[in-house]
Scaffold this active site. Structure first.
Site, PDB file in Angstrom:
ATOM      1  N   SER A 180      43.102  39.083  43.942  1.00 24.00           N
ATOM      2  CA  SER A 180      43.323  37.941  43.060  1.00 24.00           C
ATOM      3  C   SER A 180      42.470  36.754  43.506  1.00 24.00           C
ATOM      4  O   SER A 180      42.223  36.579  44.701  1.00 24.00           O
ATOM      5  CB  SER A 180      44.805  37.558  43.104  1.00 24.00           C
ATOM      6  OG  SER A 180      45.121  36.606  42.117  1.00 24.00           O
ATOM      7  N   PRO A 181      41.997  35.937  42.563  1.00 25.73           N
ATOM      8  CA  PRO A 181      41.218  34.754  42.970  1.00 25.73           C
ATOM      9  C   PRO A 181      42.061  33.807  43.813  1.00 25.73           C
ATOM     10  O   PRO A 181      43.155  33.412  43.405  1.00 25.73           O
ATOM     11  CB  PRO A 181      40.812  34.120  41.630  1.00 25.73           C
ATOM     12  CG  PRO A 181      41.746  34.694  40.623  1.00 25.73           C
ATOM     13  CD  PRO A 181      42.129  36.041  41.107  1.00 25.73           C
TER      14      PRO A 181
ATOM     15  N   ARG B 101      42.921  34.261  32.486  1.00 24.55           N
ATOM     16  CA  ARG B 101      44.195  34.133  33.204  1.00 24.55           C
ATOM     17  C   ARG B 101      45.088  33.171  32.448  1.00 24.55           C
ATOM     18  O   ARG B 101      44.702  32.039  32.144  1.00 24.55           O
ATOM     19  CB  ARG B 101      43.974  33.633  34.638  1.00 24.55           C
ATOM     20  CG  ARG B 101      45.282  33.261  35.341  1.00 24.55           C
ATOM     21  CD  ARG B 101      45.154  33.108  36.842  1.00 24.55           C
ATOM     22  NE  ARG B 101      45.376  34.413  37.504  1.00 24.55           N
ATOM     23  CZ  ARG B 101      45.593  34.541  38.817  1.00 24.55           C
ATOM     24  NH1 ARG B 101      45.616  33.477  39.609  1.00 24.55           N
ATOM     25  NH2 ARG B 101      45.777  35.736  39.339  1.00 24.55           N
TER      26      ARG B 101
ATOM     27  N   GLN C  82      36.186  33.789  38.665  1.00 25.12           N
ATOM     28  CA  GLN C  82      37.041  32.978  37.803  1.00 25.12           C
ATOM     29  C   GLN C  82      36.407  31.599  37.651  1.00 25.12           C
ATOM     30  O   GLN C  82      36.151  30.923  38.641  1.00 25.12           O
ATOM     31  CB  GLN C  82      38.435  32.846  38.425  1.00 25.12           C
ATOM     32  CG  GLN C  82      39.431  32.063  37.581  1.00 25.12           C
ATOM     33  CD  GLN C  82      40.728  31.810  38.331  1.00 25.12           C
ATOM     34  OE1 GLN C  82      40.778  30.942  39.194  1.00 25.12           O
ATOM     35  NE2 GLN C  82      41.774  32.560  37.999  1.00 25.12           N
TER      36      GLN C  82
ATOM     37  N   TYR D  92      45.978  23.698  34.932  1.00 27.18           N
ATOM     38  CA  TYR D  92      44.607  23.190  34.924  1.00 27.18           C
ATOM     39  C   TYR D  92      44.188  22.939  33.479  1.00 27.18           C
ATOM     40  O   TYR D  92      44.978  23.102  32.551  1.00 27.18           O
ATOM     41  CB  TYR D  92      43.690  24.145  35.674  1.00 27.18           C
ATOM     42  CG  TYR D  92      44.091  24.279  37.135  1.00 27.18           C
ATOM     43  CD1 TYR D  92      44.195  23.149  37.954  1.00 27.18           C
ATOM     44  CD2 TYR D  92      44.426  25.518  37.683  1.00 27.18           C
ATOM     45  CE1 TYR D  92      44.598  23.255  39.277  1.00 27.18           C
ATOM     46  CE2 TYR D  92      44.824  25.634  39.007  1.00 27.18           C
ATOM     47  CZ  TYR D  92      44.913  24.502  39.801  1.00 27.18           C
ATOM     48  OH  TYR D  92      45.310  24.613  41.108  1.00 27.18           O
TER      49      TYR D  92
END
Length: 362
Positions: free
Chosen positions: A22-23, A233, A99, A185
């Protein structure tokens, strides 16, 4: 035959297994440029046997960084530093993903181990923006800065930056591109009613609140090759009755699929101080959200959230809850988690790791 260690083909890209990294933000870049830390951090997980490695949230603009130490991809110097990393990952059997994102009103923060609070501009911080002028936290608390309400020109600039970042990601050698639209974000903050109070074409109805992400995705898909997978995501739930729920995200996933998105990375939370990304047992609920989106939107999904045991990961894949499992903290604890999972599931480990390791320990 283990389904966790079965290959998966999306477009022209084949993942050797269903295990992904996962990032994870490393807060270790200088001027957005990757360095030895990133080469070792990501490279060791490729040696450990992961089929997919997604590089951390990488900012499309300087003011889009979460912290001044975050990764960036808004200039060619940053691009050049990424090429040796993607070459190493590919050489050792992992698909290199990245990402790309914009932190929005959560940007201009100190690194977590330095407190994580908003930095004044004189301290190395920068101006931030969002769908409105409400700060993430209240004045005097951790993320206190007031964002600029984005104009149509600001929106166009940011969307153009995502497009430019996608072009650079391709030149850097990435084979999977993920748009970050989760955790409060920028793109997520436009979608969630917890943050977006606009009364123009980007606010109000779910269709209007989804417009920022849908437009950005459409523009990115135009420059990202059709033969390479595109991911998004999502925060599949805001963990707040007033926010987005899984049904809203199923609708978003359907829209994204129509725009050419191949797989949805299902996380949750992060839109407000009350809905952090990881809240106790709720983190494990994200796997169920990935299953709901996969079944209802008829799209591939990646599951994340307290995936720690090989048998657990195997069950997620065999039961059809997701197509890929993503590990973050598990991979920090053990870069060789895929190798150890293969042993636990009685898989020939010589197919998992590079010959330099597998010859001796496979």
């Amino acid at each position: 035959m283990s389904q966790l260690f079965s290959p998966l083909k999306i477009k022209d890209v084949t993942f050797k297994n269903r295990i992904g990294v996962s990032p994870m933000c490393q807060y270790s870049s200088e001027n957005g440029i990757a360095n030895d830390w990133h080469r070792i951090h990501l490279g060791s997980r490729a040696v450990g046997g992961a089929g997919l490695i997604i590089a951390e949230a990488t900012a499309v603009l300087p003011e889009g960084r979460i912290t001044p130490a975050c990764a960036g991809i808004w200039n060619d110097e940053q691009l050049e530093a990424l090429i040796p990393i993607t070459r190493f990952l590919e050489k050792h059997g992992a698909v290199a993903g990245i990402q790309i994102g914009h932190a929005g009103r959560k940007g201009s923060a100190a690194r977590p181990w330095d407190g994580g609070q908003h930095l004044k501009n004189a301290e190395g911080g920068y101006d931030i923006m969002g769908p409105g002028e409400d700060p993430f936290d209240h004045e005097g608390t951790r993320l206190w800065k007031t964002p600029k309400r984005m104009t149509s020109n600001d929106i166009e600039k940011v969307q153009g930056a995502f497009v430019d970042a996608a072009k650079r990601a391709l030149l850097a050698g990435y084979k999977l591109l993920e748009i970050h639209a989760a955790h409060g974000y920028l793109l997520h903050s436009f979608f969630t009613p917890l943050v977006n109070k606009r009364d123009d074409e980007y606010g109000g109805s779910i269709e209007n609140r989804a417009r920022m992400l849908r437009e950005t995705t459409e523009k990115v898909r135009e420059v990202w090759p059709e033969n390479l997978p595109l991911a998004v995501r999502l925060s599949a739930s805001n963990w707040d009755e007033a926010g987005l729920n899984v049904e809203d995200n199923i609708q978003m996933a359907k829209w994204l699929k129509e725009l050419g998105v191949d797989i949805v990375d299902c996380s949750a939370g992060g839109a407000s101080p009350a809905s952090r990304s990881s809240i106790g047992s709720r983190t494990s609920d994200q796997i169920g959200l990935a299953a709901d989106i996969k079944a209802s939107a008829n799209i591939r999904t990646m599951a994340v959230g307290t995936i720690t045991e090989p048998e657990q990961a195997e069950n997620i894949i065999t039961s059809g809850q997701a197509d890929i499992v993503l590990l973050a903290r598990g991979m920090l604890r053990d870069p060789y988690w895929p190798f150890h999972a293969a042993r636990a599931l009685d898989i020939d480990t010589k197919t998992i790791m590079p010959v330099q390791n597998s010859f001796f320990v496979g």
